[in-house]
Design a protein around this motif. Structure first.
Motif, PDB file in Angstrom:
ATOM      1  N   GLY A  25      -5.890  40.637  39.193  1.00 33.34           N
ATOM      2  CA  GLY A  25      -5.658  41.723  40.127  1.00 33.34           C
ATOM      3  C   GLY A  25      -6.608  41.643  41.294  1.00 33.34           C
ATOM      4  O   GLY A  25      -7.341  40.662  41.452  1.00 33.34           O
ATOM      5  N   PRO A  26      -6.590  42.667  42.149  1.00 35.99           N
ATOM      6  CA  PRO A  26      -7.581  42.706  43.221  1.00 35.99           C
ATOM      7  C   PRO A  26      -8.973  42.709  42.620  1.00 35.99           C
ATOM      8  O   PRO A  26      -9.178  43.212  41.517  1.00 35.99           O
ATOM      9  CB  PRO A  26      -7.272  44.009  43.957  1.00 35.99           C
ATOM     10  CG  PRO A  26      -6.475  44.830  43.000  1.00 35.99           C
ATOM     11  CD  PRO A  26      -5.753  43.873  42.125  1.00 35.99           C
ATOM     12  N   GLY A  27      -9.930  42.130  43.332  1.00 33.75           N
ATOM     13  CA  GLY A  27     -11.243  41.947  42.725  1.00 33.75           C
ATOM     14  C   GLY A  27     -12.365  42.416  43.613  1.00 33.75           C
ATOM     15  O   GLY A  27     -12.228  42.548  44.830  1.00 33.75           O
ATOM     16  N   GLY A  28     -13.498  42.654  42.970  1.00 31.88           N
ATOM     17  CA  GLY A  28     -14.702  42.979  43.715  1.00 31.88           C
ATOM     18  C   GLY A  28     -15.545  44.014  43.017  1.00 31.88           C
ATOM     19  O   GLY A  28     -15.062  44.798  42.204  1.00 31.88           O
ATOM     20  N   TRP A  29     -16.829  43.967  43.351  1.00 31.39           N
ATOM     21  CA  TRP A  29     -17.728  45.015  42.904  1.00 31.39           C
ATOM     22  C   TRP A  29     -17.685  46.151  43.928  1.00 31.39           C
ATOM     23  O   TRP A  29     -17.067  46.031  44.992  1.00 31.39           O
ATOM     24  CB  TRP A  29     -19.146  44.464  42.787  1.00 31.39           C
ATOM     25  CG  TRP A  29     -19.309  43.475  41.666  1.00 31.39           C
ATOM     26  CD1 TRP A  29     -18.372  43.098  40.747  1.00 31.39           C
ATOM     27  CD2 TRP A  29     -20.486  42.736  41.350  1.00 31.39           C
ATOM     28  NE1 TRP A  29     -18.884  42.185  39.875  1.00 31.39           N
ATOM     29  CE2 TRP A  29     -20.184  41.936  40.224  1.00 31.39           C
ATOM     30  CE3 TRP A  29     -21.756  42.659  41.909  1.00 31.39           C
ATOM     31  CZ2 TRP A  29     -21.120  41.090  39.642  1.00 31.39           C
ATOM     32  CZ3 TRP A  29     -22.697  41.815  41.337  1.00 31.39           C
ATOM     33  CH2 TRP A  29     -22.380  41.044  40.210  1.00 31.39           C
ATOM     34  N   VAL A  30     -18.351  47.221  43.619  1.00 33.18           N
ATOM     35  CA  VAL A  30     -18.336  48.373  44.512  1.00 33.18           C
ATOM     36  C   VAL A  30     -18.861  48.000  45.894  1.00 33.18           C
ATOM     37  O   VAL A  30     -18.379  48.496  46.909  1.00 33.18           O
ATOM     38  CB  VAL A  30     -19.175  49.524  43.910  1.00 33.18           C
ATOM     39  CG1 VAL A  30     -19.373  50.640  44.915  1.00 33.18           C
ATOM     40  CG2 VAL A  30     -18.488  50.065  42.661  1.00 33.18           C
ATOM     41  N   ASN A  31     -19.830  47.082  45.926  1.00 31.47           N
ATOM     42  CA  ASN A  31     -20.512  46.805  47.197  1.00 31.47           C
ATOM     43  C   ASN A  31     -20.266  45.419  47.767  1.00 31.47           C
ATOM     44  O   ASN A  31     -20.805  45.082  48.816  1.00 31.47           O
ATOM     45  CB  ASN A  31     -22.021  47.000  47.016  1.00 31.47           C
ATOM     46  CG  ASN A  31     -22.620  46.042  46.004  1.00 31.47           C
ATOM     47  OD1 ASN A  31     -21.952  45.634  45.064  1.00 31.47           O
ATOM     48  ND2 ASN A  31     -23.870  45.677  46.192  1.00 31.47           N
ATOM     49  N   ARG A  32     -19.437  44.564  47.118  1.00 36.74           N
ATOM     50  CA  ARG A  32     -19.226  43.232  47.682  1.00 36.74           C
ATOM     51  C   ARG A  32     -18.027  42.548  47.007  1.00 36.74           C
ATOM     52  O   ARG A  32     -17.465  43.078  46.070  1.00 36.74           O
ATOM     53  CB  ARG A  32     -20.473  42.360  47.558  1.00 36.74           C
ATOM     54  CG  ARG A  32     -20.901  42.024  46.139  1.00 36.74           C
ATOM     55  CD  ARG A  32     -22.258  41.310  46.156  1.00 36.74           C
ATOM     56  NE  ARG A  32     -22.699  40.892  44.835  1.00 36.74           N
ATOM     57  CZ  ARG A  32     -22.590  39.657  44.350  1.00 36.74           C
ATOM     58  NH1 ARG A  32     -22.027  38.721  45.086  1.00 36.74           N
ATOM     59  NH2 ARG A  32     -23.027  39.361  43.150  1.00 36.74           N
ATOM     60  N   ASN A  43     -14.857  41.647  48.261  1.00 34.21           N
ATOM     61  CA  ASN A  43     -13.650  42.444  48.468  1.00 34.21           C
ATOM     62  C   ASN A  43     -12.423  41.538  48.499  1.00 34.21           C
ATOM     63  O   ASN A  43     -12.161  40.852  49.480  1.00 34.21           O
ATOM     64  CB  ASN A  43     -13.783  43.218  49.782  1.00 34.21           C
ATOM     65  CG  ASN A  43     -12.575  44.083  50.063  1.00 34.21           C
ATOM     66  OD1 ASN A  43     -11.766  44.344  49.179  1.00 34.21           O
ATOM     67  ND2 ASN A  43     -12.439  44.520  51.294  1.00 34.21           N
ATOM     68  N   MET A  44     -11.646  41.529  47.405  1.00 34.42           N
ATOM     69  CA  MET A  44     -10.449  40.707  47.317  1.00 34.42           C
ATOM     70  C   MET A  44      -9.217  41.601  47.223  1.00 34.42           C
ATOM     71  O   MET A  44      -9.181  42.507  46.391  1.00 34.42           O
ATOM     72  CB  MET A  44     -10.530  39.779  46.099  1.00 34.42           C
ATOM     73  CG  MET A  44     -11.623  38.730  46.213  1.00 34.42           C
ATOM     74  SD  MET A  44     -11.598  37.474  44.910  1.00 34.42           S
ATOM     75  CE  MET A  44     -12.386  38.349  43.559  1.00 34.42           C
ATOM     76  N   PRO A  45      -8.212  41.352  48.068  1.00 29.51           N
ATOM     77  CA  PRO A  45      -7.025  42.207  48.066  1.00 29.51           C
ATOM     78  C   PRO A  45      -6.163  41.994  46.826  1.00 29.51           C
ATOM     79  O   PRO A  45      -6.358  41.052  46.063  1.00 29.51           O
ATOM     80  CB  PRO A  45      -6.284  41.760  49.332  1.00 29.51           C
ATOM     81  CG  PRO A  45      -6.703  40.342  49.526  1.00 29.51           C
ATOM     82  CD  PRO A  45      -8.131  40.272  49.060  1.00 29.51           C
TER      83      PRO A  45
END
Length: 683
Positions: free
Chosen positions: A317-324, A326-328
């Protein structure tokens, strides 16, 4: 020795974190997994505070219940040792286990991977929890294997705690035995750096202009790799002793770690975490970038470690931590496409990350198959389709191996030395990207192999080997490559080849060092292409063709040493206008080419045309660039994977009929692959 996972059929699974969810959800989760044909789960790798809530106090009840339920639903379990996330009681009581920056700042509790591998106390505590878990779980019928730690050297791959300095000092003493040998290897007479006592030796520390000794830095990377392997070995040996009937793996492919050695020495096979969107989220100004398809380059490296492997975490799915990071959201079809991207390159077990998206913590945006609401969605539908397809085709594909006649050669010494060396490091990334991209677009399957203990017979599998910018090269490697050429292979070098020895010191010999006699040339002059210097173009001698793109980043100006050397291209400007830029020499039954710059896409295309290197499918299948091609093969059949990475359908034309084993349809003549679609043709 290439160690592979041993499965009779493709298997699909998912990462699961029961400690993060109410136990009232577990049974419904497992029931739905089985309905989706998910057969494996990974658990436990972040749960140290659950397993050992206080030092020496162990509680396995939660995971006992999970395992019993998994057994009830016939789910096979991979248990993770939880040493990537030491609990708060541990780091508070034993702060010496924490990692430290090069500036001396201690990384505190609150994330993960904040420990150092060298701490005797941390090694002791890791051994304790591993042994307790192994003893407790060794006979549970649901468990089939273990994952050591999680993503070794992820987040950070440099370590400067006091224990690391001590361990490094011991490492260099073992490596060099005497201070005289150390000083010689590091060239410490330069700038009066000579060591007169072992206590003076540390890992690199902050220096004026941030410029430590380059030979020191190279050995630092070698030490980190050896030290990481030593840390993992503690757990592997305990698991081998206590639970010898379980297999052992770990996941990763991160910096400053010889993953080949790690696997050879202690694992049954290697596992990887596949997130193709990492190839898309950084700025990319190049023409026609591969984007998520570029991830196949990483998977090719994994395949060189284990022909058949496990994807321990497959992007779901879309990925990423709260602060970095950022994957759609993956577009409809991409989750399935990326799964088959992994399978094409050798994965026989694919585990989605994760079952349900976390509702708290750093990874609340790193989405799994299920959303927060736990209701059906399109990602579940795609994974369900893949599960059904694995049941249908899994026995045909499992155990087959990827086929390639072209290889890109790499090695750890040049990887690590190139991180610090601005005169050869940047060349490698550009050249490998250009080669891999154009080989992809021309549908030529390619291996990426790390130079280790290969035999001549192993190299002879390849019609063409590209070893772009091997600044560090031993005489032994030069001899092996000479034998490869003489036996009929085609070998291509790039600028800055062979001028350093294994210590990273420059040879007092004409470049390209130990392969100068093989190539029949020397480097008469050279310059970096930077600042206001404009890179020259190339004039190809075989057809007077001017290449539009320049000879970039660095220019070796070549001098012909033997009459049998053919000049294929010359520089078109600068003070070395008309000087040789690209040469070819026949040796034995083969040939070697030397190019005095970084490779770009236009040069690669010209070389492939010149050398008559084409797709193995060219006689019977016409494909557009947007489709990746690969072949998995056994003694019974070839399975030709066609992966469409575009948001538009791909038109293909089969000149002979072939069956798509995913649908049972015969492909004959013109047809299309849907956007983000997959075909697997049996031939």
């Amino acid at each position: 020795m290439n160690k592979s996972i041993q499965l009779d059929s493709l298997q699909l699974g998912v990462c699961y974190y029961p400690e993060q969810w109410s136990d009232s959800l577990w049974e419904d989760d497992f029931k739905r997994m089985k309905q989706m044909n998910l057969s494996h789960i990974r658990i436990g790798e972040f749960a140290w505070s659950v397993f050992e809530p206080q030092e020496g106090v162990y509680d396995f009840d939660l995971f006992d219940r999970v395992l019993d339920l998994a057994q009830q639903y016939e789910l096979k379990v991979i248990m993770g040792t939880p040493t990537a996330t030491p609990p708060a009681w541990l780091t508070h009581k034993y702060p010496e286990v924490l990692n430290v920056s090069i500036e001396g700042v201690t990384y505190q509790h609150g994330m993960r991977r904040h420990y150092n591998y060298s701490s005797p106390k941390y090694r002791e505590l890791c051994a304790n929890i591993t042994r307790q878990m192994a003893n407790h779980f060794k006979n549970h019928p649901a468990i089939i294997g273990w994952q050591i730690d999680n993503e070794l050297n992820c987040e950070i791959s440099e370590f400067y705690a006091e224990a690391d300095h001590i361990a490094f000092r011991e490492w260099v003493q073992h490596r060099y035995h005497t201070l005289e040998a150390l000083n010689k290897a590091w060239g410490t007479v330069f700038w009066s750096q000579t060591y007169t006592d072992w206590e003076q030796v540390y890992l690199p520390r902050p220096t004026v202009s941030h410029s430590p000794n380059p030979h020191h830095v190279l050995d630092e990377k070698r030490f980190i790799s050896d030290n990481t392997i030593a840390f993992a070995r503690i757990q592997a040996e305990i698991l081998r002793e206590v639970a010898p009937h379980h297999w052992i793996t770990t996941n990763g492919l991160f910096g400053h770690l010889d993953t080949h050695a790690l696997t050879e020495e202690m694992l049954d096979f290697f596992s990887y975490d596949s997130y193709p969107q990492f190839s898309t989220i950084s700025g990319n100004n190049e023409h026609k970038p591969l984007l998520d398809r570029k991830w196949s380059q990483n998977l090719s490296v994994v395949r060189n470690i284990s022909n058949n492997f496990c994807i321990m975490e497959q992007q779901a799915g879309p990925g990423g931590w709260v602060n970095r990071m950022n994957m759609p959201a993956p577009r409809p079809g991409q989750l399935r496409l990326w799964t088959y991207q992994s399978v094409l390159h050798g994965a026989d077990l694919v585990m989605y990350f994760r079952w349900r998206t976390a509702t708290f913590g750093t990874e609340i945006y790193w989405h799994g198959l299920n959303d927060y609401h736990n209701q059906p969605n399109r990602r579940i539908a795609e994974a369900t389709q893949v599960g059904e397809e694995f049941v249908s085709i899994g026995e045909k594909i499992a155990g087959t191996t990827y086929q390639a006649n072209v290889a890109i050669l790499k090695d750890y010494d040049n990887d690590w030395d190139g991180e610090y060396d601005i005169w050869h490091g940047p060349l490698t990334a550009k050249s490998i990207n250009a080669w891999f991209k154009q080989l992809q677009y021309q549908h030529i399957p390619t291996d990426i192999i790390y130079l280790r203990h290969q035999t001549l017979e192993e190299l002879q599998r390849y019609q063409l080997i590209i070893y772009p910018h091997a600044a560090i090269m031993s005489e032994q490697t030069a001899m092996l490559l000479t034998q490869y050429v003489e036996a009929g292979g085609t070998l291509i070098f790039g600028a800055r080849t062979g001028y350093k020895d294994l210590n990273g010191q420059c040879r007092m010999a004409p470049m390209p060092g130990p392969v100068a006699s093989l190539c029949g040339i020397s480097v008469a002059d050279f310059t970096s292409i930077t600042g206001t210097i404009e890179a020259p173009g190339l004039l190809w001698k075989h057809n007077n063709k001017q290449i539009e793109q320049a000879a970039e980043l660095f220019n070796d100006i070549l001098h012909i040493q033997h009459d049998d050397v053919e000049v294929l291209a010359t520089y078109t400007s600068c003070y070395y206008e008309n000087a040789p830029a690209l040469t070819k020499r026949s040796q034995g039954q083969g040939q070697v080419l030397y190019y005095g710059a970084a490779f770009n896409e236009a040069v690669v295309d010209e070389l492939l045309s010149l050398l008559d290197i084409s797709s193995p499918l060219v006689d019977w299948l016409e494909l557009p660039e947007q489709v990746e091609v690969g072949i998995r093969q056994n003694e019974h059949a070839d399975y030709v994977f066609l992966l469409n990475y575009s948001d538009q359908p791909a038109s293909i034309h089969a000149k002979v009929p072939r069956t798509d084993i995913l649908t049972g349809t015969t492909i004959d003549g013109a047809t299309t692959i849907p956007a983000y679609g997959v075909m697997i043709l049996q031939s």
